[in-house]
Design a protein around this motif. Structure first.
Motif, PDB file in Angstrom:
ATOM      1  N   GLU A   1      15.195  39.548 -10.353  1.00 30.76           N
ATOM      2  CA  GLU A   1      14.254  40.221 -11.249  1.00 30.76           C
ATOM      3  C   GLU A   1      13.854  41.612 -10.767  1.00 30.76           C
ATOM      4  OE1 GLU A   1      10.973  37.616 -12.222  1.00 30.76           O
ATOM      5  OE2 GLU A   1      12.312  36.054 -12.996  1.00 30.76           O
TER       6      GLU A   1
ATOM      7  N   GLY B   1       5.730  32.132  -4.115  1.00 28.87           N
ATOM      8  CA  GLY B   1       6.272  30.801  -3.874  1.00 28.87           C
ATOM      9  C   GLY B   1       6.300  30.489  -2.390  1.00 28.87           C
TER      10      GLY B   1
ATOM     11  N   LYS C   1       7.738  27.084   0.275  1.00 32.37           N
ATOM     12  CA  LYS C   1       8.293  25.734   0.406  1.00 32.37           C
ATOM     13  C   LYS C   1       8.732  25.513   1.847  1.00 32.37           C
ATOM     14  CE  LYS C   1      11.444  22.553  -1.921  1.00 32.37           C
ATOM     15  NZ  LYS C   1      12.402  22.183  -0.851  1.00 32.37           N
TER      16      LYS C   1
ATOM     17  N   TRP D   1       8.608  33.249  -1.138  1.00 27.24           N
ATOM     18  CA  TRP D   1       9.034  34.131  -2.236  1.00 27.24           C
ATOM     19  C   TRP D   1       7.969  35.210  -2.439  1.00 27.24           C
ATOM     20  CZ3 TRP D   1      10.222  29.022  -2.137  1.00 27.24           C
ATOM     21  CH2 TRP D   1      11.477  28.608  -2.576  1.00 27.24           C
TER      22      TRP D   1
ATOM     23  N   TRP E   1      13.328  36.391  -1.500  1.00 24.48           N
ATOM     24  CA  TRP E   1      12.841  35.242  -0.753  1.00 24.48           C
ATOM     25  C   TRP E   1      13.538  35.187   0.600  1.00 24.48           C
ATOM     26  CZ3 TRP E   1      15.370  35.360  -5.249  1.00 24.48           C
ATOM     27  CH2 TRP E   1      16.564  34.643  -5.423  1.00 24.48           C
TER      28      TRP E   1
ATOM     29  N   VAL F   1       7.755  26.654  -6.192  1.00 23.61           N
ATOM     30  CA  VAL F   1       9.039  27.358  -6.300  1.00 23.61           C
ATOM     31  C   VAL F   1       9.055  28.103  -7.629  1.00 23.61           C
ATOM     32  CG1 VAL F   1      11.540  27.103  -6.413  1.00 23.61           C
ATOM     33  CG2 VAL F   1      10.202  25.657  -4.868  1.00 23.61           C
ATOM     34  N   PRO F   2       9.057  29.423  -7.584  1.00 21.05           N
ATOM     35  CA  PRO F   2       8.961  30.178  -8.834  1.00 21.05           C
ATOM     36  C   PRO F   2      10.231  30.039  -9.672  1.00 21.05           C
ATOM     37  CG  PRO F   2       9.369  31.669  -7.002  1.00 21.05           C
ATOM     38  CD  PRO F   2       9.179  30.313  -6.408  1.00 21.05           C
ATOM     39  N   GLU F   3      10.061  30.076 -10.966  1.00 25.44           N
ATOM     40  CA  GLU F   3      11.236  30.114 -11.844  1.00 25.44           C
ATOM     41  C   GLU F   3      11.655  31.552 -11.994  1.00 25.44           C
ATOM     42  OE1 GLU F   3      11.691  28.101 -15.596  1.00 25.44           O
ATOM     43  OE2 GLU F   3      10.138  26.668 -14.953  1.00 25.44           O
ATOM     44  N   LEU F   4      12.886  31.833 -11.646  1.00 26.14           N
ATOM     45  CA  LEU F   4      13.356  33.217 -11.677  1.00 26.14           C
ATOM     46  C   LEU F   4      14.502  33.358 -12.660  1.00 26.14           C
ATOM     47  CD1 LEU F   4      13.251  33.774  -7.835  1.00 26.14           C
ATOM     48  CD2 LEU F   4      11.663  34.704  -9.523  1.00 26.14           C
ATOM     49  N   ALA F   5      14.512  34.466 -13.354  1.00 24.80           N
ATOM     50  CA  ALA F   5      15.581  34.714 -14.322  1.00 24.80           C
ATOM     51  C   ALA F   5      16.915  34.864 -13.595  1.00 24.80           C
ATOM     52  CB  ALA F   5      15.279  35.983 -15.106  1.00 24.80           C
ATOM     53  N   LYS F   6      17.972  34.304 -14.176  1.00 22.01           N
ATOM     54  CA  LYS F   6      19.313  34.441 -13.587  1.00 22.01           C
ATOM     55  C   LYS F   6      19.728  35.909 -13.555  1.00 22.01           C
ATOM     56  CE  LYS F   6      21.166  30.045 -13.413  1.00 22.01           C
ATOM     57  NZ  LYS F   6      21.308  29.405 -12.109  1.00 22.01           N
TER      58      LYS F   6
END
Lengths: 344, 344, 344
Positions: C91, C112, C114, C125, C144, C161-166
């Protein structure tokens, strides 16, 4: 079709062809500082705005050889990517100073072609011009290179060998507008020797030596956007050595020549030059000069001096140039012939 | 007569002689960027125009040590070309910031002479001043060097040994006009420790280490137009090693000292210094500091701190300074004593 | 209490924490020149003020990756001083050009956390933003890293855990204000290939190689004020090798990609990236690219192209990416996914 540039081969050139080289470049204070980090450059006119102003200029231009390297570098992808050897220079003239903020581009006209008898390569003569953002020519010189053929079966062109002047005539030298050495401060410049103190035939040993490192010649060569693989890729040559850009040796030798020629402030013409032997990291470069000629100029207090500048990797004081066979001695790296401006 | 500069020998100096050094130099953004590439310099006042403006200055000056190196470098051809050793510094003061676009020159006055008992060399004390284009003194310091005699038969001069202050008195420190740390942003500066948090006698280990390369010290030394052969010519010393310019070690150690002294923003005085042992490529430089003294200043929010900065090539955390014989331990490279300015 | 910065450990981070990084930095012509000395950078828009002006900009901005390195470098003391590995990017968007004279700072938000199952380290992250002196965000990206715990007994945080765009969606790309490629000069840019000439799936071998030197990667890494010990201190790793900053490989590969992608002028988004294997001095870096996607933009004559850029130290033309086990082949150094702008 591959999108990468394979470079031109001998059969791709035509006499009168004009090749506009890519990637214009804006040069500024950063290039000046790097030049001073890469070479022991100390000529006062290129070091101090105040000194240049006292010499009639609007501040200090970028070093004469920065202009040369930038203009030369742009021509590499079109002229010498497949070159076997850079054979010579002639009729080079600096026509306008380059100022911080100027944007340079360059173009070359093919002025000669001659296939070698082996049918595998040929000599290409080009006249390369560097232009600034106002389309003024700042530098103009001829060089010739031996270029490989891409297809050995390609027919040989009609040979055209240009007639080139042995040296630029003093009356053809172009001096920076306003240049005036009447108020020249020899103390600040670093040496007391004026134009009248040099005699034709005089030889000056420049005493100092610099041992060359890989990182330095690559920084320099990239700075001039010269892309020839042989300078950067240690796997390119069979011996695993990176060949040092000939211009790096020119700048190093010119900077070393300060010691004895501190007042030969500006290069205005390149009469000729040969990269006699390859230079590699680890070599210690030394230099000596010979006064070849002198001429008066129309600018107040300014004389012109024609110098042979020889760079070698031999012992200090070793002034051997050619062996009995007439070939350059193996320790000679560069034999350059130029006109510079000095205070009278 | 040879036109190259052999350098001055011990017998060439006279007390009260003033030597104007050659090759003025305009310094600008390029020198600043190179300084940041050569050293891990992170003091915010020399990194950010915004931070400097918030501290009452007209933008970020060039690093204090850039001024030192340029002024020092100009003196080399006249003072230390035939030096056997650079023995010490004293009474150094930064008097004006150096701004991008300034042109620096320097001159030295011989203030002391003493022939060694061996009759082959002697000690020369000089006070060197750096001046800008308005003839304002920007930096002033004493150094003394041991210089070879050119002719051992030359008679010894009347010995004159100057009395030098052990350190610059706090009342003699000159602060940049307008400096004000009342709005100082410790977060942006990188550490929370203010002047009041340091105690005399406190020792700070700067943790980081940098392994030195030939290309880097030569780039630096040339940038300051320092021409001493021993830094550049690998054939000059019998052991084939290039001696690293002592100033390179000073700048490296000062930059490393950011880690623990991030708020010691500006050097304003050089009280003393010794290049304890030679430094060569491949050495890994580390540094530690000791707080020697503290003093108040008249500038808003600004305190002065006197620091010993020691550079060494030993293991991390090795704070040995001298052996039982009183001599510097072999791993010590530099022992520097300076005043810096910190937010209170 | 020690005054030096030990860096943060895994247990020191909290989700939503915002860390303002230290040492703002004014960037100018010097950084631009050094970038061109360190990398064979030739994209015309970052080389020539005239070319940039003809593309609708107020002169040539600083190279897109200079902005990245400066912003990244500032985050190192707070984010990755105790990092075991730099795991990835996502991103990333370039939001404003950086101009000579701009002052950059950066800050990171923890998005994020973990802990690893071994209880000795964890993944952090962060979203890092670079801001200029007008507090405008010039660059924004997620990275990260795996960070060591300082105290293994510290409790594991709630995993986030963040959702990240591909990849960055084409509609989210931000183009420099005024950018216009309608007058684009392909001759000056160096290659004739326009946006329409590239096909998704096409692979371009960039032909050239550069052998890396210690001095160069350290100059670069310091220039970005990146302080990670492992790049500078040859005694830090047990094998005595200095690990090369991953960003040095990114810039080298991007510059090499000129040969075949000369018109991919500006990077506008970083979709992802992995430093597949460590790089050391002596390695010869080569690169190839794969066209992953294409998209139109609203700017006149400007298309967007999504590229995978792979740097490797293998033989020329070696396009192996992963082994049968799905892991990166040992010669792969970098696998980068970005959007660039090209003339249509």
């Amino acid at each position: 079709m591959s999108k990468t540039n394979p470079g031109r081969f001998f059969e791709d050139y035509r006499v009168c062809q004009v090749i506009r080289h890519a990637v214009p470049r804006t040069v500024a204070e950063g290039e000046r500082a790097l030049y001073h980090a890469l070479y022991p450059a100390r000529h006062a006119l290129y070091s101090s705005d105040e000194f240049a102003a006292a010499s009639g200029l609007d501040g200090s231009p970028l070093d004469d050889l920065i202009a040369f390297h930038i203009v030369f570098g742009k021509s590499v992808p079109d002229i010498s990517l497949n070159a076997v050897a850079n054979l010579g220079y002639a009729e080079g003239r600096w026509l306008k100073p380059v100022w911080p903020g100027d944007t340079l581009r360059s173009e070359s006209e093919v002025i000669g072609l001659k296939e070698n008898s082996n049918g595998k390569s040929g000599v290409v003569w080009v006249r390369t011009r560097g232009l600034n953002q106002m389309d003024e020519v700042v530098l103009d010189y001829v060089r010739w290179v031996m270029v490989r053929k891409g297809d050995d079966a390609a027919p040989a062109p009609e040979p055209v060998v240009p007639e080139l002047a042995k040296s630029v005539a003093p009356s053809d030298l172009v001096l920076p507008e306003g240049l005036d050495f009447l108020q020249y401060d020899f103390g600040l410049a670093g040496e007391p020797h004026r134009w009248g103190d040099y005699e034709v035939g005089e030889v000056i040993d420049h005493v100092d030596g610099v041992t060359i490192e890989e990182a330095e010649h690559m920084l320099a060569t990239r700075l001039w956007q010269n892309t020839a693989k042989v300078h950067f890729d240690a796997t390119f040559r069979e011996d695993g050595k990176r060949l040092i850009y000939g211009g790096h040796v020119i700048s190093m030798a010119r900077a070393l020549s300060f010691n004895g020629l501190a007042n030969a402030q500006m290069i205005v013409a390149l009469n000729g030059g040969a990269h006699a032997n390859p230079c590699f990291a680890g070599d210690t470069i030394r230099a000596w000069s010979e006064v070849l000629d002198k001429a008066d100029t129309h600018a107040p207090g300014v004389g012109a001096i024609r110098l042979r500048l020889v760079a070698h990797k031999g012992a200090a004081g070793d002034h051997a140039l050619r062996g009995e066979d007439g070939k350059y001695a193996p320790q000679v790296l560069l034999d350059l012939d130029y006109w510079a401006l000095m205070p009278k």
